[in-house]
Design a protein around this motif. Structure first.
Motif, PDB file in Angstrom:
ATOM      1  N   ARG A   1       0.827  -1.218   0.000  1.00 10.52           N
ATOM      2  CA  ARG A   1       0.000   0.000   0.000  1.00 10.52           C
ATOM      3  C   ARG A   1       0.861   1.268   0.000  1.00 10.52           C
ATOM      4  NH1 ARG A   1      -3.880   1.072   4.988  1.00 10.52           N
ATOM      5  NH2 ARG A   1      -1.874   1.142   5.989  1.00 10.52           N
ATOM      6  N   HIS A   2       1.996   1.221   0.687  1.00  8.98           N
ATOM      7  CA  HIS A   2       2.875   2.390   0.757  1.00  8.98           C
ATOM      8  C   HIS A   2       3.780   2.517  -0.463  1.00  8.98           C
ATOM      9  CE1 HIS A   2       1.536   3.175   4.794  1.00  8.98           C
ATOM     10  NE2 HIS A   2       1.820   1.935   5.134  1.00  8.98           N
ATOM     11  N   VAL A   3       4.005   1.406  -1.144  1.00  3.58           N
ATOM     12  CA  VAL A   3       4.905   1.400  -2.297  1.00  3.58           C
ATOM     13  C   VAL A   3       4.183   1.832  -3.578  1.00  3.58           C
ATOM     14  CG1 VAL A   3       6.280  -0.115  -3.779  1.00  3.58           C
ATOM     15  CG2 VAL A   3       6.440  -0.322  -1.297  1.00  3.58           C
ATOM     16  N   LEU A   4       2.922   1.469  -3.736  1.00  5.23           N
ATOM     17  CA  LEU A   4       2.191   1.727  -4.981  1.00  5.23           C
ATOM     18  C   LEU A   4       2.309   3.167  -5.479  1.00  5.23           C
ATOM     19  CD1 LEU A   4      -1.073  -0.386  -4.619  1.00  5.23           C
ATOM     20  CD2 LEU A   4       0.885  -0.812  -6.095  1.00  5.23           C
TER      21      LEU A   4
ATOM     22  N   LYS B   1       4.601   5.231  -5.221  1.00  4.78           N
ATOM     23  CA  LYS B   1       5.976   5.591  -5.574  1.00  4.78           C
ATOM     24  C   LYS B   1       6.463   4.936  -6.858  1.00  4.78           C
ATOM     25  CE  LYS B   1       6.516   7.862  -1.738  1.00  4.78           C
ATOM     26  NZ  LYS B   1       6.581   9.285  -1.712  1.00  4.78           N
ATOM     27  N   LEU B   2       5.713   3.968  -7.366  1.00  3.21           N
ATOM     28  CA  LEU B   2       6.154   3.281  -8.567  1.00  3.21           C
ATOM     29  C   LEU B   2       6.004   4.182  -9.781  1.00  3.21           C
ATOM     30  CD1 LEU B   2       4.652  -0.281  -8.010  1.00  3.21           C
ATOM     31  CD2 LEU B   2       6.960   0.529  -7.515  1.00  3.21           C
ATOM     32  N   THR B   3       6.993   4.145 -10.646  1.00  5.88           N
ATOM     33  CA  THR B   3       6.982   4.988 -11.840  1.00  5.88           C
ATOM     34  C   THR B   3       6.524   4.180 -13.045  1.00  5.88           C
ATOM     35  OG1 THR B   3       9.322   4.506 -12.199  1.00  5.88           O
ATOM     36  CG2 THR B   3       8.793   6.530 -10.984  1.00  5.88           C
ATOM     37  N   VAL B   4       5.354   3.567 -12.895  1.00  5.73           N
ATOM     38  CA  VAL B   4       4.744   2.792 -13.972  1.00  5.73           C
ATOM     39  C   VAL B   4       3.310   3.265 -14.116  1.00  5.73           C
ATOM     40  CG1 VAL B   4       6.205   0.768 -13.574  1.00  5.73           C
ATOM     41  CG2 VAL B   4       4.017   0.923 -12.415  1.00  5.73           C
ATOM     42  N   ASP B   5       2.668   2.815 -15.171  1.00  6.79           N
ATOM     43  CA  ASP B   5       1.258   3.119 -15.384  1.00  6.79           C
ATOM     44  C   ASP B   5       0.486   2.679 -14.133  1.00  6.79           C
ATOM     45  OD1 ASP B   5      -1.460   3.000 -16.065  1.00  6.79           O
ATOM     46  OD2 ASP B   5      -1.049   2.325 -18.105  1.00  6.79           O
ATOM     47  N   PRO B   6      -0.307   3.587 -13.536  1.00  9.52           N
ATOM     48  CA  PRO B   6      -1.045   3.229 -12.317  1.00  9.52           C
ATOM     49  C   PRO B   6      -1.880   1.954 -12.452  1.00  9.52           C
ATOM     50  CG  PRO B   6      -1.203   5.573 -12.706  1.00  9.52           C
ATOM     51  CD  PRO B   6      -0.520   4.980 -13.920  1.00  9.52           C
ATOM     52  N   ALA B   7      -2.334   1.642 -13.642  1.00  9.77           N
ATOM     53  CA  ALA B   7      -3.105   0.414 -13.846  1.00  9.77           C
ATOM     54  C   ALA B   7      -2.221  -0.824 -13.670  1.00  9.77           C
ATOM     55  CB  ALA B   7      -3.750   0.406 -15.230  1.00  9.77           C
ATOM     56  N   ASP B   8      -0.922  -0.674 -13.945  1.00 14.12           N
ATOM     57  CA  ASP B   8       0.016  -1.792 -13.824  1.00 14.12           C
ATOM     58  C   ASP B   8       0.668  -1.876 -12.444  1.00 14.12           C
ATOM     59  OD1 ASP B   8      -0.408  -2.420 -16.499  1.00 14.12           O
ATOM     60  OD2 ASP B   8       1.295  -1.218 -17.187  1.00 14.12           O
ATOM     61  N   ALA B   9       0.558  -0.821 -11.634  1.00 11.14           N
ATOM     62  CA  ALA B   9       1.277  -0.745 -10.359  1.00 11.14           C
ATOM     63  C   ALA B   9       0.963  -1.901  -9.405  1.00 11.14           C
ATOM     64  CB  ALA B   9       1.025   0.604  -9.684  1.00 11.14           C
ATOM     65  N   PRO B  10      -0.310  -2.278  -9.183  1.00  8.23           N
ATOM     66  CA  PRO B  10      -0.554  -3.380  -8.250  1.00  8.23           C
ATOM     67  C   PRO B  10       0.128  -4.692  -8.668  1.00  8.23           C
ATOM     68  CG  PRO B  10      -2.573  -2.166  -8.618  1.00  8.23           C
ATOM     69  CD  PRO B  10      -1.569  -1.653  -9.618  1.00  8.23           C
ATOM     70  N   LEU B  11       0.071  -5.019  -9.956  1.00  5.36           N
ATOM     71  CA  LEU B  11       0.728  -6.233 -10.424  1.00  5.36           C
ATOM     72  C   LEU B  11       2.240  -6.123 -10.245  1.00  5.36           C
ATOM     73  CD1 LEU B  11       0.715  -9.015 -11.730  1.00  5.36           C
ATOM     74  CD2 LEU B  11       0.759  -7.873 -13.968  1.00  5.36           C
ATOM     75  N   ARG B  12       2.813  -4.976 -10.616  1.00  3.75           N
ATOM     76  CA  ARG B  12       4.264  -4.800 -10.481  1.00  3.75           C
ATOM     77  C   ARG B  12       4.699  -4.915  -9.026  1.00  3.75           C
ATOM     78  NH1 ARG B  12       6.832  -2.458 -14.983  1.00  3.75           N
ATOM     79  NH2 ARG B  12       8.718  -2.921 -13.820  1.00  3.75           N
ATOM     80  N   ALA B  13       3.933  -4.329  -8.121  1.00  2.00           N
ATOM     81  CA  ALA B  13       4.291  -4.395  -6.690  1.00  2.00           C
ATOM     82  C   ALA B  13       4.233  -5.827  -6.183  1.00  2.00           C
ATOM     83  CB  ALA B  13       3.367  -3.496  -5.872  1.00  2.00           C
ATOM     84  N   THR B  14       3.217  -6.586  -6.595  1.00  2.00           N
ATOM     85  CA  THR B  14       3.140  -7.972  -6.133  1.00  2.00           C
ATOM     86  C   THR B  14       4.198  -8.840  -6.792  1.00  2.00           C
ATOM     87  OG1 THR B  14       1.344  -8.438  -7.696  1.00  2.00           O
ATOM     88  CG2 THR B  14       0.713  -7.885  -5.434  1.00  2.00           C
ATOM     89  N   LEU B  15       4.616  -8.496  -7.998  1.00  3.40           N
ATOM     90  CA  LEU B  15       5.720  -9.233  -8.622  1.00  3.40           C
ATOM     91  C   LEU B  15       7.023  -9.002  -7.852  1.00  3.40           C
ATOM     92  CD1 LEU B  15       4.905  -8.690 -12.395  1.00  3.40           C
ATOM     93  CD2 LEU B  15       4.905 -10.868 -11.158  1.00  3.40           C
TER      94      LEU B  15
END
Length: 191
Positions: free
Chosen positions: A133-136, A138-152
Motif C-alpha cells: 500500500r505504501h509502495v504503490l 511511488k512506482l513509476t509505472v502506469d497506475p493500472a500496472d502498479a498493483p501487479l508490479r508491486a506484487t511481482l
C-alpha cells in the motif's frame, strides 16, 4: 505494612489475550475490516485497554506479526532517491534484515506462513497493508500496472527469502550480499 498507591497492576495475560484476539480477527476479517472495538470484545477487554497496550490499529497489527522491522520507518528510506535505484536499495535492505539476528524471526514467520493458512492470511494482510500500500504511489509505472508490479516485486523478495534463508539452496545461501544485490536488484525495482 505500607499501602500501595497508584494504578493496580494489570493482568499479565491481558496483553496476550488481546494479541490472540487480534491475530484471529485480522486473519478472519482482514486489516481493513478489523476494528479495535471488535478485537477488544473478542478479548473481553475495554477498547481503551487495547489502545493502552498497543496504540493504534496499525501498531497492534505490527505487534501481531512480530515483524523484525517497522515498514513505516524503513520504506521511506528504500523509496527515497532515484527510482532506477529502488531495486538495489530494496534488496540491500532486505538482505541486511534477513542476515541480522532479526532474520531468525523472519524465517520462522516465513516457515509458518507456508505451513499454516491462518499465518499465511496474516502475512498476506501485513504485506498488503503495511508494505505494498505504501509502495504503490511511488512506482513509476502506469497506475493500472502498479498493483501487479508491486506484487511481482513481493514475489521476488519472498522467493529470495525462501531459497536463501529457508531452503538454504547453494550457492545462493552463502553468496555474498553484494553478489545477490547485483543479481536480484534489476528485477526488483518495480519501476
Amino acid at each position: 505494612m505500607a499501602r500501595r498507591t497508584g494504578r493496580r497492576p494489570g493482568n499479565p495475560d491481558t496483553r496476550e489475550s488481546i494479541l490472540r484476539a487480534a491475530r484471529e480477527t485480522f486473519a478472519e476479517r482482514g486489516y481493513e475490516a478489523a476494528s479495535i472495538r471488535g478485537i477488544a470484545t473478542s478479548a473481553g477487554v475495554d477498547p481503551a485497554l487495547v489502545h493502552h497496550y498497543f496504540g493504534t490499529k496499525e501498531q497492534l497489527f505490527r505487534a501481531c506479526m512480530d515483524f523484525p522491522v517497522d515498514p513505516a520507518e524503513v520504506l521511506p528510506q528504500v523509496l527515497a532517491g532515484e527510482p532506477a535505484e529502488i531495486g538495489e536499495r530494496l534488496v540491500r535492505f532486505f538482505l541486511r534484515v534477513w542476515d541480522s539476528p532479526a532474520g531468525v524471526a523472519a524465517v520462522a514467520l516465513m516457515r509458518s506462513a507456508v505451513s499454516n493458512d491462518w499465518t499465511a492470511r496474516l502475512l498476506r494482510e501485513f504485506v498488503t497493508t503495511q508494505m505494498i500500500r505504501h509502495v504503490l504511489p511511488k512506482l513509476t509505472v502506469d497506475p493500472a500496472d502498479a498493483p501487479l508490479r508491486a506484487t511481482l516485486v513481493a514475489s521476488q523478495m519472498a522467493g529470495l527469502a525462501m531459497v536463501r534463508y529457508v531452503l538454504k539452496l547453494e550457492p545462493l545461501a552463502s553468496a555474498p550480499p553484494e553478489v545477490v544485490v547485483a543479481a536480484v536488484a534489476p528485477t526488483s525495482s518495480g519501476t
